[in-house]
Design a protein around this motif. Structure first.
Motif, PDB file in Angstrom:
ATOM      1  N   LYS A  82       0.831  -1.209   0.000  1.00 43.68           N
ATOM      2  CA  LYS A  82       0.000   0.000   0.000  1.00 43.68           C
ATOM      3  C   LYS A  82       0.859   1.250   0.000  1.00 43.68           C
ATOM      4  N   LYS A  83       1.957   1.211   0.727  1.00 38.54           N
ATOM      5  CA  LYS A  83       2.862   2.362   0.734  1.00 38.54           C
ATOM      6  C   LYS A  83       3.405   2.638  -0.671  1.00 38.54           C
ATOM      7  N   LEU A  84       3.616   1.525  -1.418  1.00 46.92           N
ATOM      8  CA  LEU A  84       4.143   1.658  -2.769  1.00 46.92           C
ATOM      9  C   LEU A  84       3.030   1.796  -3.803  1.00 46.92           C
ATOM     10  N   LYS A  85       1.772   1.850  -3.315  1.00 45.16           N
ATOM     11  CA  LYS A  85       0.598   1.989  -4.189  1.00 45.16           C
ATOM     12  C   LYS A  85       0.481   0.820  -5.171  1.00 45.16           C
ATOM     13  N   LYS A  86       0.770  -0.365  -4.654  1.00 45.24           N
ATOM     14  CA  LYS A  86       0.625  -1.578  -5.453  1.00 45.24           C
ATOM     15  C   LYS A  86      -0.549  -2.388  -4.915  1.00 45.24           C
ATOM     16  N   LYS A  87      -1.284  -3.033  -5.800  1.00 43.84           N
ATOM     17  CA  LYS A  87      -2.373  -3.909  -5.411  1.00 43.84           C
ATOM     18  C   LYS A  87      -1.795  -5.280  -5.018  1.00 43.84           C
ATOM     19  N   THR A  88      -2.527  -5.957  -4.152  1.00 43.98           N
ATOM     20  CA  THR A  88      -2.047  -7.260  -3.679  1.00 43.98           C
ATOM     21  C   THR A  88      -3.034  -8.356  -4.073  1.00 43.98           C
ATOM     22  N   VAL A  89      -2.466  -9.538  -4.368  1.00 43.24           N
ATOM     23  CA  VAL A  89      -3.263 -10.711  -4.732  1.00 43.24           C
ATOM     24  C   VAL A  89      -2.803 -11.873  -3.845  1.00 43.24           C
ATOM     25  N   ALA A  90      -3.771 -12.552  -3.205  1.00 45.88           N
ATOM     26  CA  ALA A  90      -3.446 -13.714  -2.370  1.00 45.88           C
ATOM     27  C   ALA A  90      -3.661 -14.982  -3.175  1.00 45.88           C
ATOM     28  N   GLU A  91      -2.610 -15.783  -3.314  1.00 40.65           N
ATOM     29  CA  GLU A  91      -2.721 -17.069  -4.006  1.00 40.65           C
ATOM     30  C   GLU A  91      -3.053 -18.176  -2.999  1.00 40.65           C
ATOM     31  N   PHE A  92      -3.538 -19.312  -3.525  1.00 39.14           N
ATOM     32  CA  PHE A  92      -3.780 -20.511  -2.712  1.00 39.14           C
ATOM     33  C   PHE A  92      -4.866 -20.284  -1.660  1.00 39.14           C
ATOM     34  N   VAL A  93      -5.891 -19.542  -1.990  1.00 43.54           N
ATOM     35  CA  VAL A  93      -7.022 -19.370  -1.067  1.00 43.54           C
ATOM     36  C   VAL A  93      -7.920 -20.594  -1.235  1.00 43.54           C
ATOM     37  N   GLY A 109      -6.957  -6.853   4.353  1.00 42.02           N
ATOM     38  CA  GLY A 109      -7.062  -5.784   3.360  1.00 42.02           C
ATOM     39  C   GLY A 109      -6.404  -6.102   2.043  1.00 42.02           C
ATOM     40  N   ILE A 110      -6.224  -7.379   1.732  1.00 45.18           N
ATOM     41  CA  ILE A 110      -5.671  -7.777   0.438  1.00 45.18           C
ATOM     42  C   ILE A 110      -6.732  -7.481  -0.632  1.00 45.18           C
ATOM     43  N   ASP A 111      -6.290  -7.055  -1.814  1.00 41.68           N
ATOM     44  CA  ASP A 111      -7.229  -6.585  -2.829  1.00 41.68           C
ATOM     45  C   ASP A 111      -7.900  -7.716  -3.601  1.00 41.68           C
ATOM     46  N   TYR A 112      -7.122  -8.733  -3.961  1.00 36.21           N
ATOM     47  CA  TYR A 112      -7.645  -9.806  -4.796  1.00 36.21           C
ATOM     48  C   TYR A 112      -7.291 -11.159  -4.180  1.00 36.21           C
ATOM     49  N   ALA A 113      -8.098 -12.177  -4.553  1.00 31.24           N
ATOM     50  CA  ALA A 113      -7.846 -13.532  -4.064  1.00 31.24           C
ATOM     51  C   ALA A 113      -7.968 -14.519  -5.207  1.00 31.24           C
ATOM     52  N   GLN A 114      -7.176 -15.585  -5.124  1.00 35.47           N
ATOM     53  CA  GLN A 114      -7.144 -16.604  -6.166  1.00 35.47           C
ATOM     54  C   GLN A 114      -6.931 -17.956  -5.491  1.00 35.47           C
ATOM     55  N   GLY A 115      -7.671 -18.961  -5.885  1.00 36.66           N
ATOM     56  CA  GLY A 115      -7.502 -20.280  -5.287  1.00 36.66           C
ATOM     57  C   GLY A 115      -8.703 -21.161  -5.550  1.00 36.66           C
TER      58      GLY A 115
END
Length: 834
Positions: free
Chosen positions: A794-805, A818-824
């Motif tokens: 967030k400090k770097l203004k990058k979005k986050t994606v969680a893998e293996f959900v 507060g992760i932006d996206y999820a994948q799994g």
């Protein structure tokens, strides 16, 4: 308690000697110290006591001399001691050894269990002196009765070393034990011992030994060592003369002597107690001055510590002590004359108890004092012993012993500094070459040197899973902690095995284990190893720990010298198959793996030729809206029979056979074509080998322009240690951005990627690796790391994606952080169509 002692030539004399106070009862304990190692004589003694004392507890032993007061009888008179207890109960146990390997130990267990009772205070036992392993017998006793004092010793036969006997009123044994247990709340027991044999000459290492049989010392036969340092005449007269020249070593801070009992044709020697292989020993000689002076001190100390007057006193002393002291033995006994009536015998090994441990001693005098009454002691006017007087004669043997000790001491002092420096230098060089500095374990070179000597043993390789992750995200200092901790765990696991642990390069360990090949036994040990490691807390900071898992492979060390190769290939195979462990066997046949490689190469070539490299698409969900935001294109290979292979099974092989670029191009073309018709956002994966391949990059940019999908496209870059050329990576990112394509850093947290690196790399998304996400609902440490990554992103203004959900619980934590996206798999599996 009353104690009476009598000496006689013939047992029939006893009737005229006995005090009228000696009354037959089960509270009467009789110890018989027999002058003759003769069955006929012993049988006559037994008959007398059967008739005269049918209710008394009776034990007897043959001897190397008998003690009555300050008198010593050798092959002349026998001595009998009558102890009449008032407040104590006695029990008898007679045990003949069986034929098992651990017969002496088993006898100790049986005796202890049979004598065990409430308030068991003391066990007095006699064991035959030639067939009993005294140390193993005492270990057996101690396994049941740690808190019980033991006294007595090994029977003797006047130094002939032919046949010794122990007996009660019914049995005569040359291979067993007789023992009396004394149970009482009121019995006061005190013991002490004196040793005082001096070590002489250089230290020698026992290089081959099994229990009390020593085969080699300094890689020479035990007999040859005696011949080399003590002379061939002495060696030829072993074992008789060897009792007077024991081997001496330190055991639990106590100097212990071991006397020779038997000589064998192979040059080995049997000693009165165990000598461990690797023990450092020296020859021992006695000093009359020291023996008498220190004996006086020990007795005075014992008497000072006792609260009550002794009512019975027994001595169990070594035959070597009697023979060495000669005429001065009476002086050692004379200093005890102030204590009370004394009896005992000279043994082939003395039983002693101290600090909850029962020990077999040699060359010692052990002293046992008993009392039931509470009569306060009076000062004992101990007789001044001969050590404080001027000797009227000089014994040449004693002078030579003193001279040898003095010369040895001076030589040792003269050479110690040089030897120490040589030893330190040699040890340093040896350790540098053959040992791992971090863990202190033997290294790969040591392992390789050990393999030729280990044919028939098992080789086990242990590899830490995802160790790069630990180093990259916790730091190398934490990685070192993990390695040292794992080394300790492995050493603990093998402490009861005949095995050695080795530290191999990086994150790998090896064990050579001396067990025959049996898959079931190996599986049991490997599973135990895995379970022990996984349940261990690898604490790296206060209340923080690293989860550590391992993959293990095992193979037989064979004469073909392929053991290490087989184990190594099996480990790689286990890693590839995602198995916790794998054991090499002929059915496994690693040659078959080569066949499989060839087969896979053929499959890949065929799949490319017939256009069966295809993309599958897995949804990536916007956590705020709960809707699919984009898809990730994942490569699959379709077999002729329609079976779908995951990239895990063929991508590595494609790189090795140089077909990986063709797979990348097929994925680029088909994925771009598919999404150009539907307008959905999507991502593809590129490795460093893709980015650094000019032809692949040229093809990529051409297809971006051809299909016009730049605004839909995100390129996921797997940031690994391979990405060593930052200039190439940054040039590629600049080229991508200039075309309007977005960048994601894939598997962040899995390896090389780190926070500092991310500040230098331009990207839009950070995909957090599944290894951190999959257990985030249970792993506090992983949660802390992910939370830090999210804040950082967030400090770097990058979005986050969680893998293996993969579960609702994991999804809830991901959402909470507060992760932006999820994948799994919880949100959708990869499919051929969307």
């Amino acid at each position: 308690m009353k104690n009476y002692t009598y000496s006689f030539d013939d047992v029939t004399e006893l009737s005229t000697l006995l005090s009228p106070n000696i009354i037959d009862s089960n509270k009467l304990m009789i110890q018989f110290f027999c002058a003759k190692s003769n069955r006929e004589y012993i049988t006559k003694v037994q008959k007398y006591f059967q008739n005269s004392f049918p209710n008394a507890i009776f034990i007897g032993t043959t001897t190397d001399g008998i003690i009555e007061g300050q008198e010593v009888y050798v092959n002349t008179k026998s001595v009998v001691s009558f102890t009449l207890f008032e407040k104590s109960e006695t029990r008898l146990c007679v045990r003949e050894h069986n034929r098992s390997y651990n017969s002496s130990y088993e006898s100790g267990e049986v005796v202890a269990k049979e004598l065990l009772c409430d308030d068991l205070k003391l066990i007095i036992c006699f064991a035959d002196g030639l067939n009993t392993n005294g140390e193993e017998f005492l270990n057996g006793l101690n396994s049941v009765t740690k808190d019980v004092v033991v006294a007595g010793g090994l029977a003797a036969d006047n130094g002939e070393l032919v046949e010794t006997f122990i007996f009660d009123k019914e049995n005569i044994l040359n291979n067993g034990v007789v023992a009396v247990g004394i149970c009482s709340k009121d019995l006061d027991v005190s013991t002490t011992y004196t040793f005082d044999w001096m070590p002489i000459g250089k230290e020698m290492k026992v290089t081959k030994a099994i229990e009390n049989r020593v085969y080699e010392i300094d890689n020479m036969t035990a007999v040859d060592i005696y011949a080399k340092y003590m002379g061939y005449e002495l060696a030829s007269n072993l074992p008789q003369i060897g009792i007077e020249f024991p081997l001496i070593f330190e055991k639990e801070g106590v100097s212990v002597g071991r006397a020779v009992l038997d000589k064998h044709e192979d040059g080995s020697l049997t000693f009165a107690g165990n000598i461990t292989e690797g023990e450092m020993v020296r020859f021992g000689v006695g000093s009359v001055d020291n023996i008498l002076r220190n004996g006086d001190y020990s007795v005075r100390k014992l008497l000072a510590e006792r609260e009550y007057e002794a009512e019975a006193v027994f001595i169990y002393s070594c035959m070597a002590r009697r023979r060495f002291l000669g005429e001065f033995i009476s002086e050692e006994l004379k200093m005890l004359s102030g204590i009370g009536e004394i009896s005992g015998f000279f043994t082939y090994g003395e039983f002693f108890y101290s600090s909850q441990t029962k020990q077999l001693l040699n060359e010692t005098m052990t002293l046992l004092l008993l009392s039931e009454g509470k009569k306060s002691k009076e000062p004992h006017p101990l007789v001044e012993n001969v050590a404080k007087k001027a000797f009227t004669g000089v014994n040449p043997q004693h002078v030579i012993a003193h001279l040898a000790n003095k010369v040895s001491s001076e030589l040792k002092e003269l050479n110690s500094s040089l030897e120490k420096r040589i030893e330190e230098s040699s040890e340093y060089i040896y350790k540098q070459a053959y040992y791992d500095k971090l863990t202190g374990l033997a290294n790969r070179l040591s392992l390789i040197n050990s393999l030729p000597e280990s044919v028939g043993k098992m080789l086990i390789l242990i590899n830490i899973d995802d160790f790069t992750t630990i180093n990259d995200f916790y730091g190398h200092e934490v990685g070192d902690i993990v390695l040292k901790k794992l080394a300790q765990i492995l050493q603990t696991l093998i402490k009861d095995e005949r095995a050695e642990v080795y530290k191999l390069p990086s994150d790998e360990f090896a064990i050579i284990m001396d067990i025959s090949y049996c898959e079931m036994n190996m599986e049991e040990r490997i599973k135990k190893c895995i379970a022990s490691i996984e349940k261990e807390s690898f604490i790296v900071q206060e209340n923080n720990y690293v989860h550590v898992s391992v993959t293990i492979a095992a193979a037989l060390i064979n004469e073909k010298k392929t053991g290490l190769m087989n184990a190594d290939m099996t480990l790689k195979l286990a890693k590839q198959a995602g198995k916790e462990y794998m054991i090499y066997n002929e059915d496994l046949k690693l040659a078959k793996q080569y066949e499989e490689n060839i087969k896979m190469a053929k499959i890949i070539k065929n799949a490319i030729a017939v256009d069966r490299i295809v993309p599958y698409f897995q949804p990536i969900v916007d956590i705020k809206t709960g809707k699919v935001a984009k898809y990730e294109a994942l490569v699959r290979l379709i077999l002729d029979n329609g079976e779908v292979l995951s990239p895990y099974l063929f991508l590595d092989a494609s790189q090795k056979i140089k077909l990986y670029p063709q797979i990348t191009r097929a994925m680029v073309n088909k994925t771009f074509a598919y999404f150009s018709t539907n307008g959905f956002e999507f991502s593809i994966n590129l490795s460093f080998s893709d980015i650094s391949n000019e032809k692949t990059m040229q093809y990529l940019f051409e297809k971006i322009e051809e299909y016009g999908i730049a605004k839909q496209l995100t390129i996921e870059i797997l940031e690994t240690v391979e990405n060593k050329d930052e200039e190439i990576v940054n040039d590629f990112i600049d080229a991508v951005y200039s075309r309007g394509v977005k960048i994601a850093i894939d598997d962040f947290g899995s390896g090389y990627a780190n926070f500092e690196h991310m500040t230098k790399m331009h990207s839009d998304f950070m995909k957090i690796d599944g290894s951190l996400i999959k257990n985030i609902d249970r792993d506090r440490n992983a949660r802390l790391i992910v939370e830090t990554i999210v804040i950082f992103a967030k400090k770097l203004k990058k979005k986050t994606v969680a893998e293996f959900v993969h579960s609702q619980e994991v999804y809830n934590v991901v959402k909470e952080l507060g992760i932006d996206y999820a994948q799994g798999y919880l949100l959708g599996r990869p499919e051929s169509k969307i």
